[in-house]
Design an enzyme around this catalytic site. Structure first.
Site, mmCIF file in Angstrom:
data_model
loop_
_atom_site.group_PDB
_atom_site.id
_atom_site.type_symbol
_atom_site.label_atom_id
_atom_site.label_comp_id
_atom_site.label_asym_id
_atom_site.label_seq_id
_atom_site.Cartn_x
_atom_site.Cartn_y
_atom_site.Cartn_z
ATOM 1 N N TRP A 1 0.820 -1.211 0.000
ATOM 2 C CA TRP A 1 0.000 0.000 0.000
ATOM 3 C C TRP A 1 0.846 1.250 0.000
ATOM 4 C CZ3 TRP A 1 -4.194 -1.500 -1.957
ATOM 5 C CH2 TRP A 1 -4.661 -2.787 -1.699
ATOM 6 N N ASP B 1 -1.915 6.430 6.499
ATOM 7 C CA ASP B 1 -2.935 5.477 6.048
ATOM 8 C C ASP B 1 -3.147 4.475 7.182
ATOM 9 O OD1 ASP B 1 -4.415 3.434 4.937
ATOM 10 O OD2 ASP B 1 -3.109 3.116 3.210
ATOM 11 N N LYS C 1 -12.356 -2.508 7.416
ATOM 12 C CA LYS C 1 -11.678 -3.343 8.410
ATOM 13 C C LYS C 1 -12.436 -3.166 9.741
ATOM 14 C CE LYS C 1 -8.324 -3.607 5.256
ATOM 15 N NZ LYS C 1 -8.034 -4.724 4.388
#
Lengths: 355, 355
Positions: free
Chosen positions: B100, B167, B191
């Protein structure tokens, strides 16, 4: 009390869809898991995404004609930007038929020169301009097929050798058209297709790859096409409910059946608007939308009475947009003729009461 | 059979949330309407959006500290782009701790010079680099707090005078931190917060407005702040379910209570990974994630047996990501200690079987 939902969007969807969509939150496909907790890479969800894409193309009669269907995020507002990112090298032509067209033009201007070929702003967008020409040197032509706020709808689309791009957010899957005339069709789901949170983008693949700029991954149609709308985690539930709604449209007889019912509903309401001296239509007759009927009272002093009447009768979302005032009856696919009849009866009751 | 959902995301959410979320599809707030068919401008939904924003700030202890909470669309992948659009004038510093981070770097490079201050790519991202310095002339520093794929988690964050952007997609609301150290925190909902389809972005307002480029409306944090996340139609249902989950976190005792349970679950599983000779952990011990535990068999020949065992026991989503192989147990907030115990028992059963 039964509700009659005339909301402009998010809006009514079929009750059958709600039922199945509610069950899937508790147990999806008898998996013992909620659809909200499964991986988007699971076979169960990949098959939902595949079916949604396939149904969208099938219903529009665009299968095997070089098109891809994508389910993206960010609404039509993000498409205003993506269209320009992917297609606008120097100059593009836009038809301005209202708020959404104007916003599309604003975003595209950051990427190149925009020619506004015609605009109906002079009359508060109550009609669709018809005599305009599309310059020879543009990268594409963009229009909005239905204008939710003003209640107008394009009945014909120009013939042009340039890529034809259309925002069909508020009337996709509601009427038959030769969709193969278009090179990009996009639509926020939250009218005739599903809940807010996903956007259908139908792209003719051969128009891509012609701009010189580098396109960020999330803005690039090619990225999303290469990953079948799964470049990143899609809006799983919104895609699922859209698939259920597309299944429902197909089971009911496809777009043709939707169109027949939509025309009946529109005829019923517009006839009453024209007949009843207490009401007047907002949009030019020949451009009236079958999706969103905009109308006003001829005498505003009846407003309080009428508002009380429809609110008391289980009617929801009949208030007009502030740019137009009065009333707006949004009659999307899932709305029944019976619900329109309820409003027509109320309009007639008002007439009797006032006499 | 009871399911034990270790899916990496979309992932387990509280059963109480599913129940309420399912009911709202049929009848939201006793309105007689589905939450999927109401206007995002209705009082009922505006109050959902307000509560979701307020709870997010409250749980992170960021109320009245100059932050705004936004619920946007497009996932973290769109944030990779928006961060650069809104903050990157010339140069930015990124810490590369995995897939990511690497994607975030790739997108930012379209907007300016990127300094990769450190990377753990040399060891397939199985650790978090610690000794690096952030240049004085950068516009911001970006990092990823938890790396779902590799199972590493940042335990400390650098002190810097530059805006700190993080993030936190896979560990937000899972542990206590001084969140006021950060200037932008973003997280895809899927999540610990809700279903796929919305992204929480927490922005310290005073860092905006410092780049010279024109920012397209949908890419601009200022646009979304000025409209309270309602510049365009938000992902209504994803925001609603996120709000329910945030309410659940608060009712359970907030982030502190989540952290305590998450630590217990992580301790239980990592102890077994370290004790059991059939398994070995992938991530460096000091950087192990409390959210995603990555581990492999010491002898791959037991794979078929073990896979059969956990699949037969109602365990879902234990397969490792292809970049790491083996197993990954994602232990988000809603996963119970009992579910972790089930996996630990299976690991011990395998040991007995093999002996």
């Amino acid at each position: 009390m039964k509700k009659h939902n005339f909301s402009a969007g998010p809006c009514i969807l079929p009750q059958e869809v709600f039922k199945e969509a509610s069950q899937a939150i508790l147990d999806f496909n008898n998996s013992g898991l909620s659809i909200l907790e499964i991986s988007h890479r699971s076979a169960d969800f990949v098959s939902v995404m595949d079916e949604a894409q396939s149904l969208a193309l099938e219903l529009l009669d665009l299968k095997d004609k070089g098109y891809k269907a994508l389910f993206l995020q960010g609404g039509a507002s993000t498409q205003f930007l993506m269209i320009a990112y992917n297609l606008l090298e120097k100059k593009a032509a836009y038809l301005n038929t209202g708020t959404w067209s104007s916003k599309a033009i604003k975003e595209a201007k950051l990427f190149g020169e925009i020619v506004e070929v015609a605009s109906s702003k002079d009359k508060n967008f109550n009609y669709i301009p018809k005599s305009y020409s599309i310059p020879d040197d543009v990268d594409y032509f963009h229009c909005t097929s239905n204008n939710t706020i003003f209640g107008t709808q394009m009945k014909e689309f120009p013939t042009t050798s340039k890529p034809l791009v259309c925002d069909m957010s508020s009337d996709i899957f509601s009427r038959t058209l030769d969709f193969s005339k278009f090179d990009i069709i996009y639509a926020g789901a939250q009218k005739n297709m599903g809940p807010a949170g996903t956007t259908l983008v139908i792209v003719k693949e051969d128009i891509l790859g012609k701009v010189s700029r580098e396109i960020p991954s999330m803005m690039s149609y090619s990225t999303h096409i290469s990953k079948d709308s799964m470049f990143n985690t899609p809006a799983v539930y919104a895609v699922y409910v859209s698939m259920l709604t597309l299944r429902w449209i197909k089971a009911k007889g496809g777009i043709k059946a939707m169109e027949e019912l939509n025309n009946k509903k529109a005829d019923l309401l517009y006839s009453e608007i024209d007949r009843n001296p207490l009401f007047k239509g907002f949009a030019a007759r020949e451009d009236r939308s079958a999706m969103n009927a905009t109308f006003n009272l001829t005498d505003e002093s009846h407003k309080e009475t009428f508002d009380k009447m429809w609110k008391g009768a289980g009617v929801n979302g009949l208030n007009g947009h502030r740019s137009v005032g009065g009333y707006r009856a949004s009659m999307y696919n899932a709305l029944s003729l019976e619900s329109v009849q309820v409003v027509v009866d109320l309009m007639q009751d008002l007439e009797k009461k006032v006499k």
